[in-house]
Design a protein around this motif. Structure first.
Motif, PDB file in Angstrom:
ATOM      1  N   GLU A 157       0.839  -1.195   0.000  1.00  0.00           N
ATOM      2  CA  GLU A 157       0.000   0.000   0.000  1.00  0.00           C
ATOM      3  C   GLU A 157       0.878   1.250   0.000  1.00  0.00           C
ATOM      4  N   LYS A 168       2.732   2.185   3.283  1.00  0.00           N
ATOM      5  CA  LYS A 168       1.815   2.273   4.415  1.00  0.00           C
ATOM      6  C   LYS A 168       2.002   1.091   5.369  1.00  0.00           C
ATOM      7  N   ILE A 169       2.174  -0.092   4.816  1.00  0.00           N
ATOM      8  CA  ILE A 169       2.239  -1.321   5.610  1.00  0.00           C
ATOM      9  C   ILE A 169       3.639  -1.922   5.521  1.00  0.00           C
ATOM     10  N   THR A 183       3.307  -6.106  12.314  1.00  0.00           N
ATOM     11  CA  THR A 183       3.036  -5.176  11.229  1.00  0.00           C
ATOM     12  C   THR A 183       3.043  -3.753  11.756  1.00  0.00           C
ATOM     13  N   ASP A 184       3.739  -2.878  11.018  1.00  0.00           N
ATOM     14  CA  ASP A 184       3.672  -1.435  11.257  1.00  0.00           C
ATOM     15  C   ASP A 184       2.734  -0.861  10.213  1.00  0.00           C
ATOM     16  N   ASP A 185       1.707  -0.146  10.664  1.00  0.00           N
ATOM     17  CA  ASP A 185       0.736   0.477   9.767  1.00  0.00           C
ATOM     18  C   ASP A 185       0.859   1.987   9.924  1.00  0.00           C
ATOM     19  N   VAL A 187      -0.431   5.458   9.570  1.00  0.00           N
ATOM     20  CA  VAL A 187      -1.796   5.967   9.472  1.00  0.00           C
ATOM     21  C   VAL A 187      -1.805   7.482   9.626  1.00  0.00           C
TER      22      VAL A 187
END
Length: 193
Positions: A157, A168-169, A183-185, A187
């Protein structure tokens, strides 16, 4: 930037980052349970806050890892990973001049191998670029490649932060057994509340 980190069997960790590289400023505000920890590095000076207070009891320093050493590690971690691939131009970076073609998880990539001068780092990194658009989609590192240790990170993403397009991910896995780590998201900042 705002990041939600999810790991197996843990409550998601919410982090808000303020970075100003030209002013040598880094601030990471991390929500840990009922507490917010601020790690600040301003022109090399470290400041630590627990719930907006510099008065931190020793048991909180230990249990929540509130130390200047951790603050500096976090600064290095976030500025490196979120500065890729531009960070590959940093002094001490040794990019192998040979671009390799390699299949990873069933997809063909152009791969750069990167090592570092001894004073910079000892890990070996590989950066995987989609040959159709040159987007970086995977990076992988080893402490000792002969042992297949280290991790790989799948990028997916896209999000725009201050006019910069970023992955993003970031999903993390062990090299040796493909075990999922977390997971690092990335945002929008207002979604952390």
């Amino acid at each position: 930037m705002a990041i939600i980190m999810t790991t197996p069997d843990n409550v998601p960790r919410r982090t808000h980052l303020d970075l100003n590289l030209s002013a040598s400023y880094f601030k990471s505000s991390v929500r840990k349970g009922n507490h917010t920890v601020d790690y600040i590095i301003d022109k090399g000076n470290c400041k630590l806050l627990l719930n907006n207070s510099p008065d931190i009891a020793d048991h909180y320093r230990d249990s929540l890892q509130i130390t200047c050493n951790r603050a500096n590690r976090m600064k290095d971690y976030y500025t490196y990973l979120y500065g890729l691939p531009m960070k590959l131009k940093d002094p001490g970076t040794q990019i192998d001049p040979k671009v390799r073609k390699k299949s990873f998880k069933g997809k063909e990539y152009l791969v750069l191998k990167v090592t570092y001068d001894e004073k910079v780092g000892s890990d070996t990194w590989y950066f995987y670029f989609d040959p159709s658009n040159y987007n970086m989609e995977v990076y992988q590192f080893y402490h000792d490649e002969s042992k297949n240790d280290g991790e790989y990170i799948l990028l997916s993403e896209e999000i725009t932060v201050n006019d910069i397009k970023m992955p993003k991910i970031r999903a993390w896995y062990y090299n040796k057994d493909d075990k999922y780590l977390g997971t690092d998201d990335l945002v929008k900042a207002n979604t952390l509340n």
